[in-house]
Design a protein around this motif. Sequence first.
Motif, mmCIF file in Angstrom:
data_model
loop_
_atom_site.group_PDB
_atom_site.id
_atom_site.type_symbol
_atom_site.label_atom_id
_atom_site.label_comp_id
_atom_site.label_asym_id
_atom_site.label_seq_id
_atom_site.Cartn_x
_atom_site.Cartn_y
_atom_site.Cartn_z
ATOM 1 N N GLN A 1 33.462 51.716 -20.441
ATOM 2 C CA GLN A 1 32.064 51.458 -20.701
ATOM 3 C C GLN A 1 31.280 51.549 -19.391
ATOM 4 O O GLN A 1 31.829 51.366 -18.315
ATOM 5 C CB GLN A 1 31.876 50.063 -21.326
ATOM 6 C CG GLN A 1 32.175 48.896 -20.403
ATOM 7 C CD GLN A 1 33.644 48.564 -20.336
ATOM 8 O OE1 GLN A 1 34.515 49.419 -20.604
ATOM 9 N NE2 GLN A 1 33.958 47.337 -19.956
ATOM 10 N N VAL A 2 29.992 51.818 -19.542
ATOM 11 C CA VAL A 2 29.139 51.951 -18.369
ATOM 12 C C VAL A 2 28.972 50.589 -17.708
ATOM 13 O O VAL A 2 28.686 49.583 -18.363
ATOM 14 C CB VAL A 2 27.766 52.515 -18.764
ATOM 15 C CG1 VAL A 2 26.816 52.506 -17.569
ATOM 16 C CG2 VAL A 2 27.911 53.934 -19.319
ATOM 17 N N GLN A 3 29.161 50.565 -16.398
ATOM 18 C CA GLN A 3 28.912 49.354 -15.617
ATOM 19 C C GLN A 3 28.158 49.706 -14.361
ATOM 20 O O GLN A 3 28.469 50.696 -13.692
ATOM 21 C CB GLN A 3 30.226 48.661 -15.244
ATOM 22 C CG GLN A 3 30.846 47.846 -16.367
ATOM 23 C CD GLN A 3 31.926 46.913 -15.857
ATOM 24 O OE1 GLN A 3 32.810 47.322 -15.119
ATOM 25 N NE2 GLN A 3 31.838 45.647 -16.264
ATOM 26 N N LEU A 4 27.165 48.885 -14.059
ATOM 27 C CA LEU A 4 26.403 48.995 -12.820
ATOM 28 C C LEU A 4 26.440 47.617 -12.164
ATOM 29 O O LEU A 4 26.015 46.629 -12.777
ATOM 30 C CB LEU A 4 24.964 49.408 -13.103
ATOM 31 C CG LEU A 4 24.766 50.745 -13.821
ATOM 32 C CD1 LEU A 4 23.302 50.921 -14.214
ATOM 33 C CD2 LEU A 4 25.230 51.896 -12.959
ATOM 34 N N VAL A 5 26.947 47.553 -10.955
ATOM 35 C CA VAL A 5 27.114 46.269 -10.278
ATOM 36 C C VAL A 5 26.398 46.302 -8.936
ATOM 37 O O VAL A 5 26.810 47.008 -8.020
ATOM 38 C CB VAL A 5 28.600 45.924 -10.088
ATOM 39 C CG1 VAL A 5 28.738 44.577 -9.386
ATOM 40 C CG2 VAL A 5 29.335 45.914 -11.422
ATOM 41 N N GLU A 6 25.329 45.521 -8.851
ATOM 42 C CA GLU A 6 24.546 45.457 -7.612
ATOM 43 C C GLU A 6 25.101 44.402 -6.659
ATOM 44 O O GLU A 6 25.695 43.413 -7.097
ATOM 45 C CB GLU A 6 23.076 45.115 -7.903
ATOM 46 C CG GLU A 6 22.351 46.073 -8.818
ATOM 47 C CD GLU A 6 22.355 45.606 -10.262
ATOM 48 O OE1 GLU A 6 21.442 45.995 -11.013
ATOM 49 O OE2 GLU A 6 23.275 44.844 -10.631
ATOM 50 N N SER A 7 24.851 44.618 -5.379
ATOM 51 C CA SER A 7 25.206 43.646 -4.353
ATOM 52 C C SER A 7 24.306 43.860 -3.152
ATOM 53 O O SER A 7 23.609 44.881 -3.054
ATOM 54 C CB SER A 7 26.672 43.781 -3.954
ATOM 55 O OG SER A 7 26.925 45.061 -3.415
#
Length: 116
Positions: A1-7
Motif C-alpha cells: 500500500q502507498v505510504q508517505l512518511v515525513e520527518s
Amino acid sequence: QVQLVESGGGLVQPGGALRLSCAASGFSFSTYPMNWYRQAPGKERELVAGISRFGGTVDYADSVKGRFTISRDNAKNTVYLQMNSLKPEDTAMYYCHARIYTYDYWGQGTQVTVSS
C-alpha cells in the motif's frame, strides 16, 4: 500500500533552517510528481512546493520563493524540502502529497514551529 512518511520537523528560531524528508513506498515513486503542503491552525491546507517526476520542474508558493527548495532522490524514493530563513508565519504541519491516478495520498505530517 502507498505510504508517505515525513520527518525532520521541529522547533527553530526565526531565521533558522530545517530540512524535511518524505520517504515513499508502495508505488513507483519516479512515475509521479510530488508535493509539500502545509496547514496552520485555523487555516486551509496550502500547496508549498511541487516537483516533477525527475526534478526538472519545480514550483513554489509565492510566500516561500527564494527561501524553500524542493528536491527528490528517486533512487531513495524520497522527496525533500529545505527551508531556510524561516519565519513565524511558516509555523504549520507540513504534509507530503502524491496524486496517484485520481486519488490523493498524504503522509501523517511533521510539525514545524518557528518561534523565539
